[in-house]
Every structure is written in C-alpha cells, then in structure tokens.
Write an enzyme that holds these catalytic residues in place. Structure first.
Site, PDB file in Angstrom:
ATOM      1  N   SER A 281       0.854  -1.193   0.000  1.00  0.00           N
ATOM      2  CA  SER A 281       0.000   0.000   0.000  1.00  0.00           C
ATOM      3  C   SER A 281       0.888   1.240   0.000  1.00  0.00           C
ATOM      4  CB  SER A 281      -0.946  -0.032   1.205  1.00  0.00           C
ATOM      5  OG  SER A 281      -1.807   1.089   1.198  1.00  0.00           O
TER       6      SER A 281
ATOM      7  N   MET B 128       0.081   1.047   4.884  1.00  0.00           N
ATOM      8  CA  MET B 128      -0.686   1.494   6.039  1.00  0.00           C
ATOM      9  C   MET B 128      -1.800   0.494   6.334  1.00  0.00           C
ATOM     10  SD  MET B 128      -2.728   5.128   6.315  1.00  0.00           S
ATOM     11  CE  MET B 128      -3.985   4.649   5.147  1.00  0.00           C
TER      12      MET B 128
END
Length: 364
Positions: free
Chosen positions: A172, A292
């Site tokens: 991510s 995250m």
C-alpha cells in the site's frame, strides 16, 4: 501529546478551506499554515515547521512536481502527501511525484454534490494517512526487533520447504516505489507467475503496471478476468476490483470481482492471499511490503495455515510499517528482510526444489 502539524499547499482557496475544515474534525491534527503556490510553501516551511505537507499536483507557476523536487533538496525526510485528480494526467503526475520522493497521495473529491460528503471523503482519506506517516508523534506500538527477525528466519529454516509455484505480493503506502525496486530486480526467467495487490484506484494501477513493465525483464500487466498466467509474468490487481487466482487442471487463471471492500480497500490483499492459499497450499510464497493498516494479516494467516511462506519488509526500509508490521506482530511472518535484499531472498527461495533449467523469459 502535541498535535501533528500540517501545511496545506493548493492554488484553490476553496480546496484549502475544505481541507482545513476536514482536518479540524480531529484534535490530533493541526493546520499550521496554508500556501497558494509552491514558492510560498517553500518559504513557509521554516516558519511554521510542519510535520507533514499536503501538496497539490497541478498549480500555476511552480507546480507540485517542481515544488517537491526543490523541497527534497533541503527536507529529504519531511512527509509529503500529493493531492491529485482521478484522471489519466493526474495519475501519471502522481506516479512521477512518488518517484521524486512523495510519501503518499490522496485524490481530490469531485462532483460529490455535497459539502458534507466532500468533508467526509477528506477526513477518511487524509487523516489516516497523516497519522500513519507521522506515527512517531503518536503512541505507536513497538515493532518486532531485528533479533525477532533473525529468530523468525531461523525458525523458518527448520521447517521442511515445499516447491514454490506462485509469488503473491501485497502493498500500500510506499508500494509503487517498493515495487519499482523489487520487480526490476527479479530476472525475466523467473520460474513462477507473480500476482500483486497495490492499493490504488482505477487508471493508477494500469499506469503503474506499464511503468514497471518498461523497467523490468518480467512482463508486467494489469490483471484481466479469465487471463491465464505464466512464469515470467507479473499481474497487478485493477483499481476498484479485488483480484483472485483460480487453479484449474492445466492452468492458473485470474478472476476479478467488486465484492465489498475489505479493510476499507478494493483491491485488497486478503482476498488475493486467501485465494492463493486455497489454490496452492504450501506451494506459495507471499511478500508483504510497506503499507498502512492491516490488510494482508488474515490472508497471511491462511497461507501459513496451509504450509505456505510469508516474507515481510522490515521497518527501516518501509515508508509505513503497518501492513508488514502487523503480519510480523501476529506471528505470520517466516522472515523479515530489508527491501534492498527482498528480491534476492525471493529468487533464492523460489529456486529451491526446482530444476536449474530456466524457463523462457515472458518478454523474449
């Protein structure tokens, strides 16, 4: 604990106010200044001492890319979130910004028809990213130490190893740059297919695949439903679609769906990891890179329960040690490696229990 200090840079006074109002909902975040262009922003950094900057991509005069390049000369570690539009041009410029050292990006809400909806989107997008990139100002949970990483690797070495037939990667925040380092370092005769989830919206994933393809010996494309995948190829989940794999008698095919988001993401890592665990059991290697949140934890558990292996990127080389850190903390990581050595370790593991005769490169 003092709030996270944010400097907002955007040429639109309306957008500046909307961002300020959206961030005002969280007392742990404080807007310490705004700037209408890049030149003003560069002058304000030393005055307001921000912990993080939101930076518009398209501005007159000194645009976002030029501002970022100049900013990085003096502030190489200051987190910067680019604010871009969900367009081909916006996506391309955002990827350029990430390559120049931007920490993350957020997309501007468009045509919501409601100020409340716009504020909600900004809060849901920006505030978690700001907190993740400024975790040093929050009470972040201590991460597993290097000694734990060594212990994990040693434990893994004592376990009987199976042949690897598929590599699955989830990432991510910080992922585009991590993939830009990892994927080109994998040789074109890599003997197994690669499937990837990068949290990104439509258009962004297609452009990311194209850029990785241009830099790599592997053939890198955006995933398509029904596509038969082969060694020497890497497939990236398309934006707004979960991607899974289906192992048939003589082939492996991709499938996509628009089932509800998981871990607030679509595409999400968990659906892909669950599918590879089901289809490949102990014959899968998964890698969780910088990101995250906690997407990938449940999927990693499925892989480990079926005898597969999971590697995670270490904290020092991660932009945000959320996803890999959560997998490690849950006890589902076989090993923790720096990004710089991840490709070498992946190639080494996949080469075990396999013929030394290389497959033909997908690009040959």
């Amino acid at each position: 604990m003092p709030p996270i200090r944010v400097l907002i840079v955007d040429d639109s006074s309306v957008i500046r106010k909307v961002i300020c109002d959206g961030l005002a909902a969280d007392s742990s975040v404080e807007v310490v200044g705004t700037a209408a262009n890049g030149s003003i922003a560069l002058g304000k950094i030393s005055q307001v001492n921000p912990d993080i900057i939101t930076l518009d991509v398209e501005m007159p005069g000194m645009n976002g890319l030029e501002t970022l390049a100049e900013l990085r000369k003096t502030y190489p570690k200051l987190p910067v979130i680019m604010f871009s539009t969900l367009t081909e041009r916006g996506a391309a410029t955002t990827l350029d910004a990430l390559a120049l050292g931007a920490s993350d990006y957020a997309t501007k809400p468009s045509n919501t028809g409601s100020l409340d909806v716009t504020l909600k989107q900004i809060r849901e997008q920006l505030i978690p990213k700001i907190k993740a990139l400024c975790a040093w100002k929050t009470s972040a949970r201590p991460a597993p130490s290097l000694s734990n990483a060594v212990h994990l690797a040693a434990t893994s070495a004592a376990t009987p190893l199976s042949r690897i037939d598929l590599l699955a990667i989830g990432t991510s925040t910080g992922g585009p740059n991590a993939l830009a380092e990892l994927i080109p370092a994998i040789p074109g005769d890599f003997p197994v297919p690669i499937v990837i989830v990068q949290h990104m919206p439509p258009v962004f994933t297609r452009l990311l695949a194209g850029r990785l393809n241009d830099k790599s010996q592997l053939k890198v494309q955006e995933g398509r439903p029904g596509q038969v995948i082969a060694p020497g190829e890497a497939w990236i989940a398309p934006g707004d679609y979960h991607m899974t794999v289906e192992r048939l008698a003589n082939s492996v095919r991709l499938a996509t769906n628009q089932d509800p988001p998981e871990n607030s993401c679509r595409p999400a890592v968990d659906p892909l990891f669950r599918s590879v665990a089901t289809g490949f059991g102990s014959n899968v290697l998964a890698v969780v890179l910088t990101g995250m949140g906690y997407d990938g934890v449940i999927g990693a558990q499925h892989i480990r329960e079926r005898g597969g292996q999971v590697y995670v990127q270490d904290e020092a080389s991660s932009v945000v040690w959320g996803m890999p850190g959560q997998v490690a903390a849950a006890g589902f990581a076989n090993a923790i490696y720096p990004l710089a050595s991840m490709a070498q370790e992946v190639v080494r593991r996949v080469s075990l229990k396999r013929s030394l005769v290389p497959v033909a490169s997908a690009k040959s």
